[in-house]
Enzyme design. Structure first.
Site: not given
Length: 481
Positions: A215, A243, A322, A324, A339
């Site tokens: 993402h 993801d 912050g 991911s 994720s």
């Protein structure tokens, strides 16, 4: 005088004497131990025992799953020291499990049956109130987490799965992807206007890059590093459904194969063996830095607002915006990339990560490990002798060159197997006992590549390469004393 030498006799698996000699592992860092003590509420001794047990389990579990076959019902860790528990539907498997050092449990449903139930739920469109679902081997069911039990049960009924195999749990969480974030090290996506986190260094052929969350960017998006220097381009990206992503980096970047553990220091990555439910796992992110917890479920399906994502791993490690895309690691074994989740690192919460293996397999990527050459090795490059062969499923081949070798001194025997992507090839080192060949070291994970090491006395030795599943050509390397 004629010296008697061993014949290449047929292998009778049931009669083999099996021993293993684990490789000598480097001790975990004080930062790693301290974080486990802090976040799991355990003593230093328990943290050390936990890491040792989890490392053993990463070798034991795949082998036990193969031996139990269709009777296998999953594995997990229990207690402060992470004792391994292996479940089966047949009480006759008790000796097989306990002799491997694991606890034994008989349950009603196999892992395959539970996975089939989860797959049925995956095919049904969930209501917004259903947050996530995953196989839970600990209670031999599929766990569904939801804000509305009524909505969840209606959805389960409509899916057509065996409702008796599903457990519904009320949950106030609402997982969401962590946008505007960075992980172990920050990187920026100028076209999107936000930042994300580097997961693990990985290469495709000779091209270096790193894994991250899907993402965070689309294929073709350019990236800048933590220092705002041009860094690379997204070459693989999948979200939702998955993801994961891979960013190809330019020649200004190198790949040391480490994770920034902040209070734990710079941590080496030495492999990617999957830890089981109940096992400890730690996450690196620049917002909340270094935090640890345990794996709660593998193969979780998460219903994000942007769409459903499958095969994530659920943890109780905290995270915030912050974090991911950053690295999840267990000991020195890479697990996956952050994720999304719910909660924060003040009150706690749930975080999901995308397991690493799927991206490595689909992308044809190789994990970069600590101390490794950033240029890709060529088939067990650090071994003095090289042999090649080709196998189809269930075949065996003996190396070197269909025979054995003699060692006249004591010392270390080391073997390496480099198989093609997408197969499960195993490597066994065998020693002649005077009447039969006995396995003295084994590499039988669910991967194409294996490595074994054995400190043995003088005698006759050989390697057996086995195709557990799949077919293709392989390279085998060996070092002898």
């Amino acid at each position: 005088m004629l010296r008697r030498t061993p014949a290449l006799v047929a292998i009778a698996i049931g009669a083999l004497v099996v021993t293993t000699t684990p490789a000598v592992a480097k001790p975990p860092s004080d930062g790693m131990i301290g974080a486990l003590q802090r976040d799991l509420g355990i003593t230093r001794e328990q943290a050390l025992d936990r890491l040792a047990n989890e490392a053993r389990a990463s070798r034991t579990t795949p082998s036990l799953q193969k031996r139990l076959g269709e009777r296998y019902a999953g594995a997990w860790h229990e207690g402060p020291q992470a004792a391994l528990v292996v479940a089966t539907v047949d009480a006759a498997d008790a000796r097989t499990v306990t002799s491997a050092g694991a606890r034994f449990k008989v349950v009603q449903r196999t892992l395959a049956q539970l996975t089939a139930v989860k797959d049925g739920l995956d095919r049904a469109t969930p209501p917004a109130s259903v947050h996530a679902w995953a196989v839970s081997p600990q209670d031999n069911s599929v766990l569904v987490q939801t804000a509305s039990e009524q909505d969840a049960r209606a959805w389960i009924t409509a899916s057509g799965v065996d409702a008796a195999a599903v457990r519904v749990e009320l949950s106030a969480e609402r997982p969401k992807p962590f946008y505007d974030i960075r992980g172990g090290d920050a990187y920026y996506i100028p076209s999107k206007g936000y930042r994300c986190s580097v997961g693990f260094a990985a290469r495709r052929g000779t091209t270096l890059g790193f894994t991250t969350a899907g993402h965070c960017g689309d294929v073709g998006d350019a990236t800048q590093g933590f220092n705002r220097v041009d860094q690379g381009v997204f070459r693989i990206s999948s979200f939702p459904s998955d993801d994961y992503a891979w960013v190809e980096t330019n020649s200004q970047w190198t790949a040391p194969g480490v994770v920034n553990g902040y209070s734990a220091g710079i941590l080496p990555v030495r492999g990617s063996a999957v830890t089981q439910p109940g096992g400890s796992v730690c996450r690196s992110g620049s917002t909340t830095q270094w935090h640890c917890g345990t794996v709660q479920a593998l193969n979780s399906t998460v219903n994000y607002p942007e769409g459903t994502v499958y095969q994530l791993t659920r943890t109780n490690v905290c995270a915030e915006g912050g974090d991911s895309g950053g690295a999840f690691i267990s000991g020195d074994q890479a697990q996956g990339m952050t994720s999304g989740g719910s909660g924060n690192c003040s009150s706690g919460g749930t975080t999901y990560f995308q397991p690493l293996a799927e991206l490595l397999s689909i992308g044809g990527l190789t994990l970069v490990t600590a101390g490794g050459d950033p240029n890709p090795p060529t088939g067990c490059a650090n071994y003095r002798e090289k042999y090649t062969g080709s196998l189809t499923a269930n075949q065996n081949q003996i190396q070197p060159n269909g025979t054995y070798y003699q060692s006249t001194v004591s010392g270390t025997h080391a073997g390496c197997l480099d198989g093609p992507n997408g197969v499960d090839f195993d490597l066994y080192l065998e020693k002649w006992s005077g009447s039969s060949w006995s396995i003295v070291a084994r590499g039988d994970s669910a991967n194409p590549d294996e490595a074994v090491s054995y400190n043995g006395t003088s005698g006759y030795y050989r390697y057996r390469v086995h195709a557990y599943s799949g077919a293709g050509a392989y390279t085998m390397g060996l070092n002898r004393p």
